[in-house]
Scaffold this active site. Structure first.
Site, PDB file in Angstrom:
ATOM      1  N   PRO A 119       0.778  -1.151  -0.088  1.00  0.00           N
ATOM      2  CA  PRO A 119      -0.042   0.162   0.028  1.00  0.00           C
ATOM      3  C   PRO A 119       0.969   1.195  -0.071  1.00  0.00           C
ATOM      4  O   PRO A 119       0.780   2.140   0.942  1.00  0.00           O
ATOM      5  CB  PRO A 119      -0.575   0.026   1.256  1.00  0.00           C
ATOM      6  CG  PRO A 119       0.002  -0.892   2.332  1.00  0.00           C
ATOM      7  CD  PRO A 119       0.825  -1.961   1.210  1.00  0.00           C
ATOM      8  N   CYS A 120       1.443   1.431  -1.182  1.00  0.00           N
ATOM      9  CA  CYS A 120       2.226   2.804  -1.137  1.00  0.00           C
ATOM     10  C   CYS A 120       1.383   4.219  -1.065  1.00  0.00           C
ATOM     11  O   CYS A 120       1.725   5.204  -0.877  1.00  0.00           O
ATOM     12  CB  CYS A 120       3.199   2.885  -2.537  1.00  0.00           C
ATOM     13  SG  CYS A 120       2.225   2.328  -3.981  1.00  0.00           S
ATOM     14  N   HIS A 121       0.011   4.108  -1.503  1.00  0.00           N
ATOM     15  CA  HIS A 121      -1.100   5.078  -1.402  1.00  0.00           C
ATOM     16  C   HIS A 121      -1.185   5.524  -0.133  1.00  0.00           C
ATOM     17  O   HIS A 121      -1.658   6.506   0.235  1.00  0.00           O
ATOM     18  CB  HIS A 121      -2.354   4.410  -1.761  1.00  0.00           C
ATOM     19  CG  HIS A 121      -2.794   3.384  -1.507  1.00  0.00           C
ATOM     20  ND1 HIS A 121      -2.576   2.062  -1.592  1.00  0.00           N
ATOM     21  CD2 HIS A 121      -3.931   3.466  -0.349  1.00  0.00           C
ATOM     22  CE1 HIS A 121      -3.409   1.214  -0.769  1.00  0.00           C
ATOM     23  NE2 HIS A 121      -4.200   1.995  -0.280  1.00  0.00           N
TER      24      HIS A 121
END
Length: 156
Positions: A119-121
């Site tokens: 989850p880079c977001h």
């Protein structure tokens, strides 16, 4: 092997083999949807669909991303960010034990080949701003709102 499926953000391309999923990304161009999904990609496709329906908060698929040891270290730290929460680039750099690596962490974050699953977001600026997302800030905002919907302030 690859599979393309429809999501609210565009066509999701999943790539992998028996060793695990190596890439998940949302395409900026239209590509044909897959008529059938290769057997090794079915769990990833099913989990992506469930995630976008709000039915899945934690992915459980074998991952096999390609990257440097530093990038993999950052991506491992990203995988520790709980659903619906965020961390700053500074927090991630502290978690990997290198407080001065903020820019390198941001660069590794931008090279993440496993969008949404890793989850880079969920990584934001220290001031709470939505900064940098390879898929565009509108997609980042969509994903963060999906995981933590805004509270309705008024009835009418």
């Amino acid at each position: 092997m690859t599979a393309n499926l429809s999501t609210p953000l565009g066509i999701c391309k999943i790539t992998g083999d028996e060793d695990g999923i190596s890439e998940i990304k949302i395409l900026d161009k239209d590509e044909e949807l897959s008529n059938s999904v290769p057997k090794v990609l079915i769990p990833a496709a099913n989990q992506m669909t469930a995630y976008f329906k709000g039915e899945l908060k934690e992915f459980n698929i074998p991952l096999n991303p390609k990257g440097t040891s530093f990038q993999k270290q950052v991506w491992l730290a990203l995988n520790q960010i709980p659903y619906g929460e965020t961390r700053s680039y500074l927090q991630i750099s502290k978690e990997i034990g290198n407080v001065k690596a903020i820019r390198a962490v941001a660069a590794a974050n931008g090279k993440n080949p496993l969008w949404i699953v890793t989850p880079c977001h969920r990584v934001i600026g220290s001031d709470g701003s939505l900064t940098g997302y390879a898929g565009g800030l509108w997609r980042k905002k969509y994903l963060l709102d999906l995981e933590n919907p805004p509270i309705q302030q008024e009835l009418f």
